[in-house]
Design a protein around this motif. Structure first.
Motif, PDB file in Angstrom:
ATOM      1  N   GLY A 229       0.802  -1.681   0.418  1.00 40.11           N
ATOM      2  CA  GLY A 229       0.189   0.089  -0.202  1.00 40.11           C
ATOM      3  C   GLY A 229       1.035   0.995   0.256  1.00 40.11           C
ATOM      4  O   GLY A 229       0.444   2.402   0.398  1.00 40.11           O
ATOM      5  N   GLU A 230       2.154   0.967  -0.467  1.00 39.36           N
ATOM      6  CA  GLU A 230       2.830   2.285   0.371  1.00 39.36           C
ATOM      7  C   GLU A 230       3.161   3.083  -1.378  1.00 39.36           C
ATOM      8  O   GLU A 230       2.951   2.244  -2.936  1.00 39.36           O
ATOM      9  N   ILE A 231       2.910   3.911  -1.482  1.00 41.70           N
ATOM     10  CA  ILE A 231       2.398   5.062  -2.340  1.00 41.70           C
ATOM     11  C   ILE A 231       3.860   5.359  -2.896  1.00 41.70           C
ATOM     12  O   ILE A 231       4.915   6.206  -2.401  1.00 41.70           O
ATOM     13  N   ARG A 232       4.562   5.041  -4.260  1.00 38.79           N
ATOM     14  CA  ARG A 232       5.732   5.704  -4.693  1.00 38.79           C
ATOM     15  C   ARG A 232       5.556   6.644  -6.642  1.00 38.79           C
ATOM     16  O   ARG A 232       4.873   6.362  -6.674  1.00 38.79           O
ATOM     17  N   TRP A 233       6.529   7.969  -5.312  1.00 39.36           N
ATOM     18  CA  TRP A 233       6.269   8.302  -7.263  1.00 39.36           C
ATOM     19  C   TRP A 233       7.417   8.755  -8.388  1.00 39.36           C
ATOM     20  O   TRP A 233       8.833   7.980  -7.889  1.00 39.36           O
ATOM     21  N   PHE A 234       7.163   8.138  -9.651  1.00 34.94           N
ATOM     22  CA  PHE A 234       8.592   8.201 -10.531  1.00 34.94           C
ATOM     23  C   PHE A 234       8.349   9.558 -11.211  1.00 34.94           C
ATOM     24  O   PHE A 234       7.596   9.651 -12.121  1.00 34.94           O
ATOM     25  N   ALA A 235       9.703   9.949 -12.015  1.00 31.94           N
ATOM     26  CA  ALA A 235       9.946  10.923 -13.228  1.00 31.94           C
ATOM     27  C   ALA A 235      10.157   9.752 -14.137  1.00 31.94           C
ATOM     28  O   ALA A 235      11.751   9.004 -13.663  1.00 31.94           O
ATOM     29  N   CYS A 236       9.412  10.302 -15.086  1.00 31.49           N
ATOM     30  CA  CYS A 236       9.393   8.701 -15.870  1.00 31.49           C
ATOM     31  C   CYS A 236      10.098   9.520 -17.082  1.00 31.49           C
ATOM     32  O   CYS A 236       9.350  10.962 -17.692  1.00 31.49           O
ATOM     33  N   SER A 237      11.294   8.842 -17.970  1.00 33.81           N
ATOM     34  CA  SER A 237      11.426   9.946 -19.774  1.00 33.81           C
ATOM     35  C   SER A 237      10.611   7.959 -20.278  1.00 33.81           C
ATOM     36  O   SER A 237      11.445   7.306 -19.877  1.00 33.81           O
ATOM     37  N   ALA A 238      10.561   8.502 -21.451  1.00 37.70           N
ATOM     38  CA  ALA A 238      10.955   7.344 -22.642  1.00 37.70           C
ATOM     39  C   ALA A 238      11.227   7.470 -24.116  1.00 37.70           C
ATOM     40  O   ALA A 238      11.092   9.002 -23.982  1.00 37.70           O
ATOM     41  N   THR A 239      12.132   6.119 -25.237  1.00 32.21           N
ATOM     42  CA  THR A 239      12.302   7.065 -25.643  1.00 32.21           C
ATOM     43  C   THR A 239      11.972   5.915 -26.517  1.00 32.21           C
ATOM     44  O   THR A 239      11.510   4.460 -26.276  1.00 32.21           O
ATOM     45  N   ARG A 240      11.246   6.072 -27.587  1.00 31.44           N
ATOM     46  CA  ARG A 240      10.950   5.352 -28.878  1.00 31.44           C
ATOM     47  C   ARG A 240      12.110   4.505 -29.699  1.00 31.44           C
ATOM     48  O   ARG A 240      13.214   5.389 -30.076  1.00 31.44           O
ATOM     49  N   VAL A 241      11.889   2.458 -28.846  1.00 29.77           N
ATOM     50  CA  VAL A 241      12.479   2.229 -30.304  1.00 29.77           C
ATOM     51  C   VAL A 241      12.410   1.514 -31.117  1.00 29.77           C
ATOM     52  O   VAL A 241      11.678   0.041 -30.492  1.00 29.77           O
ATOM     53  N   PRO A 242      13.365   1.792 -32.250  1.00 32.00           N
ATOM     54  CA  PRO A 242      12.243   0.731 -33.598  1.00 32.00           C
ATOM     55  C   PRO A 242      12.750  -0.650 -33.235  1.00 32.00           C
ATOM     56  O   PRO A 242      13.415  -1.053 -32.736  1.00 32.00           O
TER      57      PRO A 242
END
Ligand code: FAD
Length: 518
Positions: A229-242
């Motif tokens: 039940g712990e809430i965790r926060w993440f800063a996400c980034s994503a790169t499209r990979v062919p």
């Protein structure tokens, strides 16, 4: 004169094979293949070498014929390699491997060598056919790739950020230990879907459209709830990979499919600090508002108390004047008193502190309830009241003044706590948010207090009415103000008894904007 290399002195004679025709073809083929090719006797003494051999080693055919293949050895190849080579070829088997060779000019190269035994009629090796290519560049590239891979994998392994490569169907095809660690704190295999859902909520696009037409993104926040039940926060980034199609069929075609390289950094600590600071700011604003509200209530009370008798006096004087005509003896002091009284009322009204104007903006009622619960935690603990908070998951925003609506919700919660104190049974408040069929937002606050006396139902919204038994320091303006705030918002506020006992306050926040400015 151009040397006729196809007639070089081969151990085989033209008549040996199909009257020499096929052998000539065979010789010519060997001569012009782009691979360094030699034919040796069973002790590796060279009998023939083609032009590619000359080009690669720097020895001319006349120089090399008669020498042993070992002339090419750089002596950097482990003896065991040679042992294996000889063990294979002397038993009539082909051998393939890599050796370090030295050219005539002394330069080294890495040779990719294949030795094929040519057997006699009894199946014994009679000659050996050697073919080798310079694979120094390939080795260099392979080593570079290997080094880069090692470097990359050690970076990825040691990175504190969560890294995962997802295919277009959202399946994790690679992940680093940080991702795996968090994965262990979640129900089996739900981490990636959790991230995708959180990102979907933040970005408003799903993985498929992100992979197909989307652009890379960074610093998108995702909220993840772990097993405990712990809430965790993440800063996400994503790169499209062919996605590379590795089949032979995919050599000339591009499949156009993309995967997603997801990198997520844990920002829970920063987020908690930020939330704490925000809660403190909300608490300060509400406290200031409550103080101003309190002052306004006291002044309103005083004005109300003064205005009543003044109005009675005024009416009495008017009646006396009408009955008796002008009586300066009696009316003058009364008129002066009235004048002084009304002047005092005006002074009090002008001393009324003003509430800072607040803009109407889209607000999320769940977030406001969350804020109010956050700042009321100590009051709830002190009163020993349990709150059952049932938020609607997808709650649309409504237009409103956030601080005013917070103080409205805070007032309802404070009332529920007071009611429970007055009651004395089960100590529970149930708070529910929901969406009405017409798209408005409904808030229900249900307490387990004594409920509302039916006779008082109409009076509770009157200014200065208070029905609290055990609490004396409430002015009775709260519900009147609460109703004013909600009417201003375009919504409604109703109080009724609940069938299970206690009071149920229903607030409806209008979804449509009233177009209020400041
Ligand atoms: P050793 O391995 O002791 O060889 C000395 C010589 O003894 C050998 O050259 C060979 O003539 C002979 N010999 C050794 N073991 C046997 C055995 N079991 N049976 C018969 N004779 C044997 N080596 C390279 O370094 N580079 C090459 O490009 C290369 N190409 C070759 C191509 C062919 C077709 C063949 C048959 C061999 C090739 N060799 C090559 C192997 C080479 O013959 C040597 O074995 C190797 O160079 C090691 O030689 P060395 O002098 O260090 O010692």
């Amino acid at each position: 004169m151009v040397k006729d290399r196809t007639s070089a002195s081969l151990p085989l004679q033209p008549g040996d094979w199909n009257g020499g025709v096929a052998l000539d073809v065979y010789r010519q083929a060997i001569e012009f293949v782009p691979v360094a090719t030699s034919i040796t006797d069973v002790r590796a003494n060279i009998l023939y070498a083609n032009s590619a051999f000359e080009r690669l080693t720097g020895y001319t055919e006349s120089e090399i014929v008669g020498l042993n293949e070992s002339v090419l050895s750089d002596h950097a190849t482990p003896p065991d390699t040679y042992r294996k080579l000889w063990a294979a070829i002397t038993s009539g088997r082909e051998w393939k491997g890599r050796l370090v060779n030295r050219r005539k000019d002394g330069t080294r190269y890495l040779a990719d060598l294949t030795v094929v035994p040519i057997l006699d009629a009894q199946g014994n090796p009679e000659y050996f056919l050697g073919m080798h290519r310079d694979v120094t560049d390939v080795h260099e590239l392979e080593s570079k790739l290997k080094n880069q891979n090692t470097l990359l994998s050690s970076l990825v392994e040691a990175a504190p950020a969560l890294i995962a490569l997802l295919n277009a169907s959202g399946k994790v095809i690679f992940s680093n230990p940080a991702f795996e660690d968090l994965q262990r704190e979640m129900p089996r295999d739900v981490l990636a879907p959790h991230f995708l859902r959180a990102l979907n909520e933040s970005l408003g696009v799903d993985l498929r459209s992100l992979c197909e037409n989307g652009t890379d993104f960074s610093a998108v926040e995702a909220r993840i709830e772990t097993l405990d039940g712990e809430i965790r926060w993440f800063a996400c980034s994503a790169t499209r990979v062919p996605e590379q199609d590795m089949s032979a069929a995919g050599y000339f075609s591009v499949n156009g499919r993309c995967g997603l390289l997801l990198v997520a950094s844990d920002i829970t600590l920063q987020r908690r600090r930020f939330e704490q600071a925000r809660t403190n700011a909300v608490r300060a604003v509400l406290a200031e508002q409550q103080m101003l509200q309190g002052m306004r209530e006291v002044i309103s009370g005083a004005v109300f108390q003064l205005q009543g008798p003044l109005n009675v006096m005024n009416a009495a004087q008017q009646m006396a004047l009408r009955k008796t005509g002008t009586d300066e003896q009696t009316s003058l002091p009364v008129a002066e008193m009235l004048e002084a009284g009304y002047a005092a009322v005006e002074r009090l009204k002008s001393a009324m502190p003003r509430l800072a104007p607040e803009p109407v903006e889209p607000v999320n009622i769940n977030e406001l309830i969350h804020d109010v619960l956050d700042i009321s935690i100590e009051d709830l603990l002190r009163a020993g009241v349990f709150v059952d908070w049932r938020p609607e998951k997808q709650l649309p925003n409504v237009p409103g003044r956030a601080n005013a609506l917070r103080s409205l919700i805070k007032h309802l919660l404070d009332n529920a706590i007071l009611a429970i104190k007055d009651g004395g049974g089960l100590r529970e408040i149930v708070i529910t948010s929901s969406v009405t069929p017409s798209g408005d937002v409904r808030l229900d606050v249900r307490d387990t207090g004594p409920g509302l006396d039916e006779k008082l139902r109409l009076k509770i919204f009157e200014p200065f009415f208070t029905g609290w038994v055990k609490t004396r320091f409430r002015s009775g303006m709260g519900l009147a103000l609460a109703r004013r705030i909600i009417i201003e918002q375009g919504g409604s506020l109703e109080i009724a008894n609940h069938m299970t006992g206690g009071c149920r306050v229903e607030v409806v926040f209008a979804a449509a904007s009233l177009g209020h400015g400041q």
